[in-house]
Enzyme design. Structure first.
Site, mmCIF file in Angstrom:
data_model
loop_
_atom_site.group_PDB
_atom_site.id
_atom_site.type_symbol
_atom_site.label_atom_id
_atom_site.label_comp_id
_atom_site.label_asym_id
_atom_site.label_seq_id
_atom_site.Cartn_x
_atom_site.Cartn_y
_atom_site.Cartn_z
ATOM 1 N N TYR A 1 -12.222 -1.966 -4.058
ATOM 2 C CA TYR A 1 -12.746 -2.116 -2.689
ATOM 3 C C TYR A 1 -14.271 -1.999 -2.633
ATOM 4 O O TYR A 1 -14.828 -1.688 -1.572
ATOM 5 C CB TYR A 1 -12.095 -1.090 -1.760
ATOM 6 C CG TYR A 1 -10.752 -1.519 -1.195
ATOM 7 C CD1 TYR A 1 -10.644 -2.659 -0.380
ATOM 8 C CD2 TYR A 1 -9.590 -0.796 -1.441
ATOM 9 C CE1 TYR A 1 -9.422 -3.050 0.162
ATOM 10 C CE2 TYR A 1 -8.360 -1.178 -0.902
ATOM 11 C CZ TYR A 1 -8.289 -2.306 -0.107
ATOM 12 O OH TYR A 1 -7.083 -2.700 0.440
ATOM 13 N N GLU B 1 -9.607 -10.686 -7.512
ATOM 14 C CA GLU B 1 -8.596 -9.632 -7.363
ATOM 15 C C GLU B 1 -7.412 -9.838 -8.308
ATOM 16 O O GLU B 1 -6.854 -8.868 -8.813
ATOM 17 C CB GLU B 1 -8.130 -9.584 -5.902
ATOM 18 C CG GLU B 1 -9.258 -9.107 -4.979
ATOM 19 C CD GLU B 1 -8.898 -9.144 -3.501
ATOM 20 O OE1 GLU B 1 -7.744 -9.504 -3.158
ATOM 21 O OE2 GLU B 1 -9.770 -8.783 -2.680
ATOM 22 N N LYS C 1 0.816 -1.215 0.000
ATOM 23 C CA LYS C 1 0.000 0.000 0.000
ATOM 24 C C LYS C 1 0.857 1.277 0.000
ATOM 25 O O LYS C 1 2.063 1.232 0.276
ATOM 26 C CB LYS C 1 -0.931 -0.026 1.219
ATOM 27 C CG LYS C 1 -1.986 -1.148 1.167
ATOM 28 C CD LYS C 1 -2.952 -1.043 2.351
ATOM 29 C CE LYS C 1 -4.036 -2.109 2.275
ATOM 30 N NZ LYS C 1 -5.014 -1.967 3.385
ATOM 31 N N HIS D 1 -2.277 -5.330 1.581
ATOM 32 C CA HIS D 1 -3.572 -5.981 1.384
ATOM 33 C C HIS D 1 -3.312 -7.423 0.965
ATOM 34 O O HIS D 1 -2.355 -7.688 0.232
ATOM 35 C CB HIS D 1 -4.370 -5.286 0.268
ATOM 36 C CG HIS D 1 -5.509 -6.127 -0.238
ATOM 37 N ND1 HIS D 1 -6.737 -6.150 0.362
ATOM 38 C CD2 HIS D 1 -5.574 -7.031 -1.252
ATOM 39 C CE1 HIS D 1 -7.517 -7.015 -0.262
ATOM 40 N NE2 HIS D 1 -6.835 -7.560 -1.258
ATOM 41 N N ASN E 1 -2.041 0.458 6.709
ATOM 42 C CA ASN E 1 -1.529 -0.797 7.265
ATOM 43 C C ASN E 1 -0.690 -1.602 6.276
ATOM 44 O O ASN E 1 -0.579 -2.819 6.392
ATOM 45 C CB ASN E 1 -2.658 -1.615 7.895
ATOM 46 C CG ASN E 1 -3.716 -2.017 6.899
ATOM 47 O OD1 ASN E 1 -3.625 -1.685 5.716
ATOM 48 N ND2 ASN E 1 -4.711 -2.751 7.360
HETATM 49 P P1 GTP Z 1 -7.145 -5.935 3.422
HETATM 50 O O1 GTP Z 1 -6.161 -7.020 3.189
HETATM 51 O O2 GTP Z 1 -6.609 -4.570 3.066
HETATM 52 O O3 GTP Z 1 -8.502 -6.209 2.827
HETATM 53 O O4 GTP Z 1 -7.291 -5.875 5.001
HETATM 54 P P2 GTP Z 1 -8.143 -6.778 5.942
HETATM 55 O O5 GTP Z 1 -8.808 -7.886 5.206
HETATM 56 O O6 GTP Z 1 -7.246 -7.134 7.088
HETATM 57 O O7 GTP Z 1 -9.244 -5.763 6.454
HETATM 58 P P3 GTP Z 1 -10.721 -5.448 5.884
HETATM 59 O O8 GTP Z 1 -10.958 -6.184 4.615
HETATM 60 O O9 GTP Z 1 -11.684 -5.597 6.999
HETATM 61 O O10 GTP Z 1 -10.589 -3.886 5.579
HETATM 62 C C1 GTP Z 1 -9.989 -3.474 4.360
HETATM 63 C C2 GTP Z 1 -9.062 -2.334 4.629
HETATM 64 O O11 GTP Z 1 -9.838 -1.216 5.028
HETATM 65 C C3 GTP Z 1 -8.061 -2.519 5.772
HETATM 66 O O12 GTP Z 1 -6.872 -3.145 5.399
HETATM 67 C C4 GTP Z 1 -7.772 -1.103 6.157
HETATM 68 O O13 GTP Z 1 -6.783 -0.512 5.321
HETATM 69 C C5 GTP Z 1 -9.090 -0.410 5.920
HETATM 70 N N1 GTP Z 1 -9.814 -0.270 7.174
HETATM 71 C C6 GTP Z 1 -10.432 -1.238 7.906
HETATM 72 N N2 GTP Z 1 -10.983 -0.718 9.014
HETATM 73 C C7 GTP Z 1 -10.698 0.619 8.978
HETATM 74 C C8 GTP Z 1 -11.000 1.715 9.827
HETATM 75 O O14 GTP Z 1 -11.629 1.567 10.865
HETATM 76 N N3 GTP Z 1 -10.522 2.935 9.422
HETATM 77 C C9 GTP Z 1 -9.821 3.121 8.269
HETATM 78 N N4 GTP Z 1 -9.396 4.342 7.922
HETATM 79 N N5 GTP Z 1 -9.531 2.113 7.450
HETATM 80 C C10 GTP Z 1 -9.952 0.886 7.795
HETATM 81 MG MG MG Z 2 -9.957 -7.586 3.425
#
Ligand code: GTP
Ligand code: MG
Length: 138
Positions: free
Chosen positions: A49, A126, A9, A115, A112
């Site tokens: 997304y 994807e 990212k 992904h 973070n």
């Molecule tokens: P990905 O591999 O990026 O999909 O991460 P994940 O599967 O661990 O998390 P999820 O699919 O639930 O959320 C997708 C992405 O949204 C996360 O990786 C974060 O970058 C972002 N995200 C999730 N929760 C929050 C939040 O509370 N605030 C913000 N700003 N971003 C969030």
């Molecule tokens: Mg995810």
């Protein structure tokens, strides 16, 4: 043999962490079978997304993903989808285990660093979003 989509990212590409993150994948036994650096448009980030469109952080997430270049990669290996998520660590770096990418490099739950696809169905979708079959070199 399984394949999964990884994105390094903007917070990580900006801090020159691409090589260190790829080393974590390779050390875990994942092979990079496709890789490219791209700068997503806001519309492309939104489409990628789309499953999160109803979440409160969706706009912030899409703007972040389009803010700087990313490195999109296909990782291949035994159980690659779960293995990649293990190497990534928990979404929130505060909860990520020692040695994981997010523990070492992530700045916050939003920024973070990586992904990873979360299922076989999302990996297929994807990978096809970013790569043609000819670009995957196993
Ligand atoms: P990905 O591999 O990026 O999909 O991460 P994940 O599967 O661990 O998390 P999820 O699919 O639930 O959320 C997708 C992405 O949204 C996360 O990786 C974060 O970058 C972002 N995200 C999730 N929760 C929050 C939040 O509370 N605030 C913000 N700003 N971003 C969030
Ligand atoms: Mg995810």
């Amino acid at each position: 043999i399984e394949r999964t989509l990884s994105i390094i990212k903007p917070d990580a590409t900006k801090r020159n962490l691409t090589g260190k993150i790829v080393a974590k994948f390779e050390d875990a036994g994942l092979r990079v079978v496709a890789s490219k650096r791209i700068h997503l448009s806001l519309a492309q980030a939104g489409a990628f997304y789309a499953e999160h469109a109803a979440r409160g952080f969706y706009g912030e997430l899409c703007e972040f993903m389009a803010s700087e270049p990313v490195v999109v990669q296909v990782l291949q290996g035994e159980g690659a989808i779960a293995k990649n998520r293990d190497v990534m660590g928990a979404t929130n770096p505060a909860n990520a285990a020692d040695g994981t990418i997010r523990k070492e490099f992530a700045l916050s739950v939003g920024e973070n660093s990586v992904h990873g696809s979360d299922s076989e169905a999302s990996a297929a979708r994807e990978i096809a979003f970013f790569f043609s079959g000819l670009e995957l070199v196993g």
